[in-house]
Design an enzyme around this catalytic site. Structure first.
Site, PDB file in Angstrom:
ATOM      1  N   GLY A   1      38.668  54.035  40.185  1.00  0.00           N
ATOM      2  CA  GLY A   1      37.310  54.470  40.518  1.00  0.00           C
ATOM      3  C   GLY A   1      37.277  55.929  40.931  1.00  0.00           C
ATOM      4  O   GLY A   1      36.505  56.331  41.805  1.00  0.00           O
TER       5      GLY A   1
ATOM      6  N   ASP B   1      45.048  49.722  30.523  1.00  0.00           N
ATOM      7  CA  ASP B   1      44.395  49.629  31.832  1.00  0.00           C
ATOM      8  C   ASP B   1      43.850  48.210  32.052  1.00  0.00           C
ATOM      9  O   ASP B   1      43.264  47.616  31.141  1.00  0.00           O
ATOM     10  CB  ASP B   1      43.237  50.645  31.814  1.00  0.00           C
ATOM     11  CG  ASP B   1      42.702  50.980  33.184  1.00  0.00           C
ATOM     12  OD1 ASP B   1      43.446  50.832  34.174  1.00  0.00           O
ATOM     13  OD2 ASP B   1      41.534  51.423  33.255  1.00  0.00           O
ATOM     14  N   HIS B   2      44.018  47.681  33.247  1.00  0.00           N
ATOM     15  CA  HIS B   2      43.449  46.385  33.651  1.00  0.00           C
ATOM     16  C   HIS B   2      43.691  45.257  32.646  1.00  0.00           C
ATOM     17  O   HIS B   2      42.752  44.537  32.277  1.00  0.00           O
ATOM     18  CB  HIS B   2      41.933  46.510  33.885  1.00  0.00           C
ATOM     19  CG  HIS B   2      41.614  47.282  35.114  1.00  0.00           C
ATOM     20  ND1 HIS B   2      41.761  46.778  36.376  1.00  0.00           N
ATOM     21  CD2 HIS B   2      41.180  48.552  35.278  1.00  0.00           C
ATOM     22  CE1 HIS B   2      41.432  47.701  37.262  1.00  0.00           C
ATOM     23  NE2 HIS B   2      41.088  48.795  36.623  1.00  0.00           N
TER      24      HIS B   2
ATOM     25  N   THR C   1      34.532  57.029  34.134  1.00  0.00           N
ATOM     26  CA  THR C   1      33.078  57.164  33.972  1.00  0.00           C
ATOM     27  C   THR C   1      32.624  58.617  33.843  1.00  0.00           C
ATOM     28  O   THR C   1      31.719  58.924  33.071  1.00  0.00           O
ATOM     29  CB  THR C   1      32.376  56.463  35.160  1.00  0.00           C
ATOM     30  OG1 THR C   1      32.864  55.120  35.216  1.00  0.00           O
ATOM     31  CG2 THR C   1      30.881  56.446  34.994  1.00  0.00           C
TER      32      THR C   1
ATOM     33  N   ASN D   1      42.891  57.736  38.547  1.00  0.00           N
ATOM     34  CA  ASN D   1      42.137  57.243  37.390  1.00  0.00           C
ATOM     35  C   ASN D   1      40.714  57.799  37.341  1.00  0.00           C
ATOM     36  O   ASN D   1      39.969  57.675  38.314  1.00  0.00           O
ATOM     37  CB  ASN D   1      41.996  55.718  37.471  1.00  0.00           C
ATOM     38  CG  ASN D   1      43.283  54.980  37.212  1.00  0.00           C
ATOM     39  OD1 ASN D   1      44.343  55.578  37.124  1.00  0.00           O
ATOM     40  ND2 ASN D   1      43.202  53.674  37.099  1.00  0.00           N
TER      41      ASN D   1
ATOM     42  N   HIS E   1      34.764  51.098  40.770  1.00  0.00           N
ATOM     43  CA  HIS E   1      34.701  51.500  39.363  1.00  0.00           C
ATOM     44  C   HIS E   1      33.268  51.857  38.981  1.00  0.00           C
ATOM     45  O   HIS E   1      32.327  51.160  39.378  1.00  0.00           O
ATOM     46  CB  HIS E   1      35.163  50.353  38.459  1.00  0.00           C
ATOM     47  CG  HIS E   1      36.640  50.145  38.454  1.00  0.00           C
ATOM     48  ND1 HIS E   1      37.230  48.956  38.810  1.00  0.00           N
ATOM     49  CD2 HIS E   1      37.660  50.977  38.124  1.00  0.00           C
ATOM     50  CE1 HIS E   1      38.537  49.060  38.689  1.00  0.00           C
ATOM     51  NE2 HIS E   1      38.830  50.287  38.287  1.00  0.00           N
TER      52      HIS E   1
HETATM   53  P1  13P Z   1      35.887  55.320  37.087  1.00  0.00           P
HETATM   54  O1  13P Z   1      35.329  54.934  35.750  1.00  0.00           O
HETATM   55  O2  13P Z   1      35.020  54.890  38.203  1.00  0.00           O
HETATM   56  O3  13P Z   1      36.281  56.745  37.156  1.00  0.00           O
HETATM   57  O4  13P Z   1      37.231  54.449  37.257  1.00  0.00           O
HETATM   58  C1  13P Z   1      38.259  54.561  36.312  1.00  0.00           C
HETATM   59  C2  13P Z   1      39.336  53.569  36.578  1.00  0.00           C
HETATM   60  O5  13P Z   1      39.684  53.298  37.703  1.00  0.00           O
HETATM   61  C3  13P Z   1      39.966  52.933  35.435  1.00  0.00           C
HETATM   62  O6  13P Z   1      40.776  51.867  35.797  1.00  0.00           O
END
Ligand code: 13P
Length: 282
Positions: free
Chosen positions: A209, A81-82, A233, A230, A179
Site C-alpha cells: 500500500g 504479488d499476493h 495505484t 510496494n 492497498h
Molecule cells: P498500492 O496500490 O496501494 O500502492 O499498493 C501496492 C501493493 O502493495 C502491491 O502489493
C-alpha cells in the site's frame, strides 16, 4: 542482470535504503519503470498479480524483464504479488519468475506457516526468493477488499517464529497501510514497526500500500527496516489520467503509440520520484 529478491534486499540492507517494487498491469509499462531505475542506478522489482501474469503470459514477462535488465544495465527482479494458489505459484516459478509472494495472511497462523513453507521449498528449487505476509493490510487490491475491522497489525513475536519456521527472504508487515489508498495519506503505526524491527533484528521487511505513504514517512519507515517498498495505484492512476487525456486529444487514426507515450512519461515521473526517496539519501 536478472536477479532474485534476496540479492537486491541484501544490498538494500547494507545501504539502509529500500528497493522500489512497482506493479505493472501490461508489458508497455516496463520500459518506463526499468529505464528510470537504470538512470537512478538502483535495482528494481517488477511485480505482477496472477491476473497480469496470465494476461501477458508468464514466459513473456520473464523474457522481457531479462532482456531489459541486460539492455539497460540494471538489476531487475520479477515478482509474483499476493499469490495464493499453489498451481499459479508453480507456473510462475517454472516460467522463471525470480521471486514469489505467498499471501497466507488470511489463514490461521500455523496454516500460514505451512502454506508459506511449501512455497519456499518449491521456489528454492527453482532459484526464486519468497516473501511471506503476517497480519492484514487494509484496502482493495485487484478487486479483493479487506474491511477496516478485519485489519490486524503484525505481531512481533509471531514474526520471529514465522521467519524462522518458513525460511522466507522477506516479510510483508501490516502497520496501518492500505492497498489502493490514493485520495488520502496513511496513518502508519511507527511504534508497531519499531517493535517488529527490534524483534526480527535486521530481517528485510516489506511495506504494502505504498501509494498512500506520504513522502515524509518514507524515510522513517526505511530507517525502521523497510527494504521493499510496494507502489501500484500511483502508477495506475497516472497512467490512466495521461492516456485518457491523450485519447481525447488525438484523432482515431493516430498511431497507437501516441496514446501510450504520454502514459509512459507519467509512470516514469512517479517511479523517478519514488526511487529518489527510496535511496534514503538523508
Ligand atoms: P498500492 O496500490 O496501494 O500502492 O499498493 C501496492 C501493493 O502493495 C502491491 O502489493
Amino acid at each position: 542482470m536478472y536477479v532474485t529478491l534476496r540479492e537486491v534486499l541484501a544490498e538494500a540492507t547494507k545501504l539502509n535504503m529500500a528497493v522500489g517494487a512497482f506493479n505493472t498491469h501490461n508489458l508497455e509499462m516496463l520500459p518506463a519503470i526499468i529505464k528510470v531505475a537504470a538512470e537512478q542506478k538502483t535495482p528494481v522489482i517488477i511485480q505482477t498479480s496472477e491476473g497480469t501474469a496470465s494476461y501477458v503470459g508468464h514466459h513473456n514477462l520473464v523474457a522481457v524483464c531479462r532482456s531489459m535488465a541486460d539492455e539497460y544495465g540494471v538489476n531487475v527482479v520479477l515478482h509474483l504479488d499476493h499469490a495464493k494458489d499453489f498451481d499459479e505459484i508453480r507456473k510462475a516459478v517454472d516460467a522463471g519468475y525470480s521471486s514469489i509472494m505467498f499471501d497466507g495472511s488470511a489463514l490461521p497462523f500455523k496454516e500460514n506457516i505451512l502454506g508459506t513453507k511449501r512455497v519456499v521449498d518449491y521456489a528454492k528449487r527453482g532459484g526464486a526468493s519468497v516473501e511471506g505476509e503476517l497480519g492484514t493490510v487494509g484496502g482493495t487490491e485487484d478487486g479483493v477488499a479487506v474491511a477496516q475491522e478485519d485489519v490486524r497489525y503484525t505481531d512481533p513475536d509471531q514474526a520471529v517464529e514465522f521467519i524462522r519456521e518458513t525460511g522466507i527472504d522477506a516479510l510483508a508487515v501490516a502497520i496501518g497501510t492500505n492497498h489502493g489508498q490514493y485520495k488520502s495519506k496513511t496513518n502508519i503505526s511507527f511504534e508497531q514497526l519499531e517493535k517488529i524491527r527490534d524483534a526480527v533484528k535486521g530481517f528485510p521487511l516489506v511495506i504494502h500500500g505504498g501509494t498512500g505513504v506520504s513522502d515524509e514517512d518514507v524515510k522513517r519507515v526505511i530507517d525502521l527496516g523497510i527494504r521493499k517498498f510496494n507502489v501500484g495505484t500511483d502508477l495506475l492512476v497516472n497512467w490512466n489520467l495521461a492516456s485518457r487525456h491523450a485519447y481525447g486529444e488525438h484523432k482515431e487514426n493516430t498511431s497507437a503509440r501516441n496514446n501510450v507515450l504520454p502514459a509512459l512519461d507519467a509512470v516514469a515521473e512517479v517511479v523517478e520520484h519514488r526511487i529518489k526517496l527510496f535511496k534514503n539519501l538523508g
